[in-house]
Design an enzyme around this catalytic site. Structure first.
Site, short mmCIF file in Angstrom:
data_model
loop_
_atom_site.label_atom_id
_atom_site.label_comp_id
_atom_site.label_asym_id
_atom_site.label_seq_id
_atom_site.Cartn_x
_atom_site.Cartn_y
_atom_site.Cartn_z
N SER A 1 7.94 11.08 -23.12
CA SER A 1 8.57 11.02 -22.36
C SER A 1 9.65 11.26 -22.14
O SER A 1 9.90 12.75 -22.42
CB SER A 1 8.18 9.06 -21.39
OG SER A 1 7.67 9.56 -20.62
N LYS B 1 14.94 -3.38 1.84
CA LYS B 1 15.80 -3.57 0.94
C LYS B 1 15.10 -4.80 0.32
O LYS B 1 15.64 -4.91 -0.62
CB LYS B 1 16.43 -4.73 1.92
CG LYS B 1 17.87 -5.23 1.78
CD LYS B 1 18.48 -3.43 1.04
CE LYS B 1 20.10 -4.16 0.12
NZ LYS B 1 20.81 -2.78 -0.29
#
Length: 273
Positions: free
Chosen positions: A85, A137
């Site tokens: 990765s 949010k």
């Protein structure tokens, strides 16, 4: 800064090791080491990577710095036990990559995880009152399920990060984006398979990578020494030899837990077995 042993460093290969999860501390250490290589004018760098990956931004910054450094220094990346990765992302910043036949590499993709403790909180009678400026949010809040719009937003975020990853591997390895996407689905593969896919250039040990770096720099592989650029250890680690062994056991587990907690809700280029 003027280095008194500049002539000696020009006959040596610098070595940097990237181990464990890649995060801000890794970035700061590696970028500082790159600066030292430039100042001392080492002709070549052996970059040893033994990492499952880590945070996206830190991997990108190390990659970018490595690309700039490579304009002045020959670089050979050596993949160890695992370079997956984000480790791959950094590695392709090097024009030359070597891996062991059994190295675990690949895992090209992006993962984002959050924790949903809603059912547990209900059992113990805990709830939260949230006042927010917009509907997203508190995205990935641990006390409730994701909504469908939130899942769409996060998937778009992951897809964008994935495209950046694939494009970088394609450019670094001189492959087409279509070829990279064929194996960039999160799967892991061995160094032998990576060679067949074009992710690495050669199979060999770190010693083989050292010799390759020496040859690229026009140095004698038989005589060229390696200069390890390491982060200065705390005084306690230098005075008490057993302290480092404790770090590799309990301390390493604590470090990983801290990484998991600090990156919860962040997109990661990280192999999670």
């Amino acid at each position: 800064m003027v280095w008194p042993f500049r002539s000696k460093s020009r006959k040596q290969i610098a070595r940097i090791e990237i181990t464990g999860a890649i995060a801000s501390a890794t970035r700061k250490r590696v970028l500082s080491a790159f600066k030292t290589i430039e100042e001392k004018k080492f002709p070549a760098l052996l970059l040893r990577i033994d990492s499952p990956g880590g945070t996206v931004g830190d991997s990108q910054e190390i990659y970018s710095a490595l690309k700039r450094l490579q304009e002045k220094v020959k670089v050979v990346a050596s993949f160890g036990n695992i370079s997956a990765s984000g480790g791959v992302y950094i590695g392709v910043g090097s024009e030359h990559i070597m891996a062991n036949p059994g190295t675990i590499t690949g895992s090209i993709g992006v993962i984002l995880r959050g924790n949903n403790l809603e059912r547990l909180l209900e059992k113990i009678g805990v709830s939260f009152k949230v006042i927010k400026s917009g509907p997203y949010k508190d995205i990935l809040a641990f006390d409730r399920e994701l909504t469908e719009p939130e899942q769409t937003i996060l998937q778009e975020l992951i897809d964008t990060s994935y495209q950046q990853f694939v494009q970088t591997v394609a450019e670094g390895r001189k492959l087409s984006v279509e070829n990279v996407k064929a194996f960039a689905d999160g799967r892991i593969f061995t160094g032998q398979q990576a060679l067949e896919l074009g992710v690495v250039d050669r199979l060999g040990t770190e010693e083989d990578a050292r010799r390759w770096a020496a040859e690229l720099a026009g140095l004698d592989p038989e005589k060229t020494q390696v200069f390890n650029i390491e982060e200065r250890k705390p005084l306690l680690s230098r005075l008490v030899p057993g302290n480092q062994q404790m770090k590799t056991g309990i301390g390493a587990g604590i470090d990983w837990l801290e990484f998991e907690m600090s990156t919860s809700g962040l997109p990661l280029w990280l192999y999670r077995p």
